[in-house]
Design an enzyme around this catalytic site. Structure first.
Site, PDB file in Angstrom:
ATOM      1  N   ASP A 114       0.727  -0.970  -0.160  1.00 16.65           N
ATOM      2  CA  ASP A 114      -0.021   0.169   0.055  1.00 16.65           C
ATOM      3  C   ASP A 114       0.539   1.410   0.393  1.00 16.65           C
ATOM      4  OD1 ASP A 114      -2.808   1.435   0.762  1.00 16.65           O
ATOM      5  OD2 ASP A 114      -2.137   1.709   2.085  1.00 16.65           O
ATOM      6  N   GLU A 119       0.931  -1.018  -5.361  1.00 21.29           N
ATOM      7  CA  GLU A 119       0.080  -0.088  -5.417  1.00 21.29           C
ATOM      8  C   GLU A 119       0.450   1.195  -6.378  1.00 21.29           C
ATOM      9  OE1 GLU A 119      -3.527   2.465  -4.540  1.00 21.29           O
ATOM     10  OE2 GLU A 119      -1.568   2.516  -3.132  1.00 21.29           O
TER      11      GLU A 119
HETATM   12  C1  GLC Z   1      -3.377   3.733  -0.570  1.00 26.64           C
HETATM   13  C2  GLC Z   1      -5.430   2.581  -0.519  1.00 26.64           C
HETATM   14  C3  GLC Z   1      -6.143   3.902  -0.012  1.00 26.64           C
HETATM   15  C4  GLC Z   1      -5.985   4.743   1.569  1.00 26.64           C
HETATM   16  C5  GLC Z   1      -4.276   4.628   1.447  1.00 26.64           C
HETATM   17  C6  GLC Z   1      -3.612   4.803   3.024  1.00 26.64           C
HETATM   18  O1  GLC Z   1      -3.673   4.075  -1.856  1.00 26.64           O
HETATM   19  O2  GLC Z   1      -6.073   1.709  -1.287  1.00 26.64           O
HETATM   20  O3  GLC Z   1      -7.598   3.310   0.388  1.00 26.64           O
HETATM   21  O4  GLC Z   1      -6.549   5.517   1.677  1.00 26.64           O
HETATM   22  O5  GLC Z   1      -3.123   3.858   0.759  1.00 26.64           O
HETATM   23  O6  GLC Z   1      -3.512   3.791   3.101  1.00 26.64           O
HETATM   24  C1  GLC Z   2      -2.904   6.673  -3.174  1.00 29.43           C
HETATM   25  C2  GLC Z   2      -2.801   6.974  -4.765  1.00 29.43           C
HETATM   26  C3  GLC Z   2      -3.979   7.415  -4.721  1.00 29.43           C
HETATM   27  C4  GLC Z   2      -4.844   8.059  -4.369  1.00 29.43           C
HETATM   28  C5  GLC Z   2      -5.055   7.711  -2.474  1.00 29.43           C
HETATM   29  C6  GLC Z   2      -6.144   7.378  -1.810  1.00 29.43           C
HETATM   30  O1  GLC Z   2      -2.381   7.495  -2.286  1.00 29.43           O
HETATM   31  O2  GLC Z   2      -1.857   6.486  -4.841  1.00 29.43           O
HETATM   32  O3  GLC Z   2      -4.033   7.900  -5.911  1.00 29.43           O
HETATM   33  O4  GLC Z   2      -5.622   9.450  -4.461  1.00 29.43           O
HETATM   34  O5  GLC Z   2      -4.303   6.728  -1.827  1.00 29.43           O
HETATM   35  O6  GLC Z   2      -7.001   6.855  -2.681  1.00 29.43           O
END
Ligand code: GLC
Ligand code: GLC
Length: 643
Positions: free
Chosen positions: A290, A332
């Site tokens: 993540d 991710e």
């Molecule tokens: C990733 C997750 C998102 C979350 C963020 C912080 O982007 O997909 O849902 O808010 O990380 O953990």
């Molecule tokens: C992560 C993703 C970004 C997204 C965020 C919250 O940082 O990289 O694209 O907007 O999480 O969902």
């Protein structure tokens, strides 16, 4: 002769020195017969782990201690693992590329209620052909706002509403029995501010204060903060949160209750290796890294995608290869395509989201033009060996317009203006739009935003139902989008609920924990998705579901969809997107029309695409002579298999 200081030589010596500790420790272990296999793995893979750790932590006075800790942890995981799990993972290693593998992702509580009930939903998943299931984090989190599970207090405990660790293991075993791999999140950029480490830090324990980024002096913070961007700008400005107890600002890239970990401290790395192993132990086959782009910080940089973030991930990869070979990392990185690709390799993340394809498909659906989709995917669909894209349309997060500026310019599009247009279009503000999306994190300073909404609402189903107009085009758009993702190379990922055309759920606006996070508009309780309508003939849910099941079945019956190479074909008509897949002498062409207008392709255009003389369209189950010309109905796609 100068003495040999090459990494491989130093790694070999380090291993020679450390091995007796491991050997002695496990000499009487019940699985001691596994020790030689581990030793062999070390001969092959220890150098990579060593080399990553030297780069990151070699200058620390206690480097050797941490190196030993890492090795001992890997050995322990290897020695203690249950046989069943090991054998399972070792036996099935080509599933990533297989046409059989369909992905699904969702929340345990929204989809099923809890883990026990999820287990009884497995037949629903197997009916869809699911072989890869990403469940959103369900570990111990603070009550109230916890970023949908992404503010973790303890990986050793589950959120009691979701279930127990024992239930998780039983679900994992049941999934494995049904050939479904379990994908779990490793939220390693930050912990909850209620995590034991954060609590100890707040209580004054300097050891744990060093787990986080604390700034008491603004001058110390300045070089780090200068180039940061706001991730959640409409919630708060900046990436730091004042903490009264510590009398310091804490680095919080995301929400103020998510404290960024300090990976410059090697103890954080080793501690997080242990946390990662808890996921493996629970039954994870894929670990989703993540927010991996943010994990390394460096003064005078934007603290995203830094070289040492890559090194850190490689270090986790090398550790995992020793501790639990067979478990793979998924990236991710929802960032610019040139950065996304840097995370993908067998040594780093063999699996990655494909945000470029995702964003460009939505772009083509809005514009009815495929030139940017073609330009953006032609250059960027190839991947290193043994790695794979996860192709998706929607997930639990927002849509960001993460295509490359250079690709836009190459087809005469101004990227900034175009993103503005796409935001207007998908938030329903552009005249004539079919989409009902909601802005996410609109930035008052830059005018930028991202998009929330379900697949069906963004494809026009919500608007059609609301205005009582025909749902025909909306449903065709939905199936076109699903179809491309299913036919492209990679694991197709379905966001659970989208398979039945679920619509936006606006009830989050009344929920104090969710009202300021529009992503909840597409985080819908399964009971509210209309899934029960899927067997009611000709209901929208039924049309979407049966259409999708048909696409899935076709994909799963032809190996070309799995292992076949993909080539994105040149533009021959404004609204046409075409690509080929080839495998073992067999060729398949996908030709799709992204417009509501009929599209006639002359023979010359078909020849430019390289289409064959004689094929069967798998979707209509009809023979065709593609090289002589094709007619594409609104939003029609053809899956042409050469005969
Ligand atoms: C990733 C997750 C998102 C979350 C963020 C912080 O982007 O997909 O849902 O808010 O990380 O953990
Ligand atoms: C992560 C993703 C970004 C997204 C965020 C919250 O940082 O990289 O694209 O907007 O999480 O969902």
């Amino acid at each position: 002769m100068p003495f040999d200081q090459s990494v491989s030589h130093c790694a070999a010596i380090a291993l020679e020195r450390l091995w007796p500790t491991v050997a002695k420790r496990y000499a009487r272990h019940k699985n001691r017969h596994r020790l030689p296999v581990f030793q062999q793995a070390l001969q092959q893979d220890f150098a990579q782990l060593y080399s990553c750790l030297v780069d990151l932590y070699g200058a620390q006075w206690d480097f050797y201690f941490h190196l030993e800790q890492t090795l001992v942890k890997a050995a322990q995981a290897w020695m203690d693992a249950s046989d069943d799990h090991r054998v399972y993972q070792a036996e099935h290693n080509d599933w990533l590329q297989s046409e059989q593998t369909i992905g699904a992702t969702g929340y345990v509580d929204l989809f099923a209620g809890n883990l026990r009930k999820l287990q009884s939903q497995i037949p629903y998943l197997t009916d869809l052909g699911v072989g890869y299931l990403h469940l959103m984090p369900f570990f111990d989190v603070p009550e109230g706002d916890n970023d949908g599970g992404y503010a973790i207090k303890d990986y050793g405990k589950l959120n009691p509403r979701i279930g127990t660790l024992a239930q998780l293991k039983s679900v994992a075993a049941a999934l494995h029995d049904n050939k479904i791999r379990l994908v779990l999140d490793f939220v390693f950029n930050h912990t909850s501010d209620q995590h034991q480490w954060a609590l100890l830090a707040k209580a004054g324990d300097v050891r744990y204060q060093a787990y986080y980024w604390l700034f008491r002096d603004p001058a110390e913070k300045a070089p780090y903060s200068r180039y940061l961007r706001d991730i959640f700008p409409d919630k708060r400005a900046g990436c730091f949160t004042w903490n009264e107890e510590l009398q310091a600002e804490v680095w919080t890239t995301f929400n103020d209750y998510q404290w960024d970990l300090n990976y410059q401290n090697p103890e954080v790395y080793t501690a997080m290796c242990s946390e990662m192993l808890k996921l493996v132990d629970a039954g994870a086959d894929v670990i989703r890294l993540d927010a991996l782009a943010f994990t390394w910080k460096q003064p005078e940089s934007n603290c995203e995608n830094l070289p040492n973030a890559h090194r850190l991930i490689q270090a986790f990869n090398a550790f995992l290869r020793l501790a639990a070979p067979g478990v793979v990392l998924k990236s991710e990185a929802i960032v610019a395509p040139d950065e996304v690709i840097k995370y993908i390799s067998a040594d780093e993340c063999p699996v990655s989201y494909n945000p470029n394809l995702m964003a460009l498909m939505w772009e083509a659906l809005a514009t009815r033009q495929t030139k940017l989709l073609i330009a953006g995917t032609q250059a960027r669909s190839g991947l290193p060996a043994d790695t794979v894209w996860v192709n998706y349309l929607r997930c639990h997060d927002d849509i960001g317009w993460a295509f490359a500026d250079a690709d836009a310019w190459s087809v005469g599009i101004n990227p900034q203006d175009h993103r503005y247009f796409l935001n207007q279009f998908y938030t329903g503000q552009f005249p004539g739009t079919f989409a009902a999306g909601v802005p996410f994190q609109a930035d008052p300073n830059t005018g930028d935003c991202r998009i929330s909404g379900t697949l069906a609402s963004l494809c026009g189903l919500e608007q059609a139902l609301l205005t009582g107009s025909s749902t025909d085009h909306a449903i065709k758009r939905i199936l076109l989008m699903h179809g491309i993702v299913l036919a492209f190379k990679g694991i197709p990922l379905i966001y659970l609920g989208d398979e039945v055309g679920m619509l936006n759920d606006y009830s989050y606006r009344a929920d104090p924990n969710h009202h300021n996070d529009s992503r909840w508009v597409h985080r819908v309780r399964f009971a509210n998705t209309g899934a029960d309508q899927r067997s009611v003939n000709n209901s929208p849910q039924n049309q979407v579901f049966t259409g999708l099941v048909n696409l899935i079945e076709l994909r799963r019956s032809h190996p070309v969809f799995g292992f076949g190479d993909v080539v994105v074909l040149p533009s021959v008509a404004e609204s046409v997107f075409a690509f080929s897949r080839t495998y073992q002498g067999q060729t398949l062409f996908v030709v799709a029309n992204f417009s509501e207008r009929l599209c006639q392709l002359e023979s010359s255009q078909c020849l430019r695409l390289g289409l064959m003389d004689s094929a069967v369209d798998l979707l209509l189950d009809q023979p065709l002579a593609p090289s002589q010309g094709l007619e594409l109905a609104p939003f029609q796609q053809l899956w042409l298999l050469g005969v």
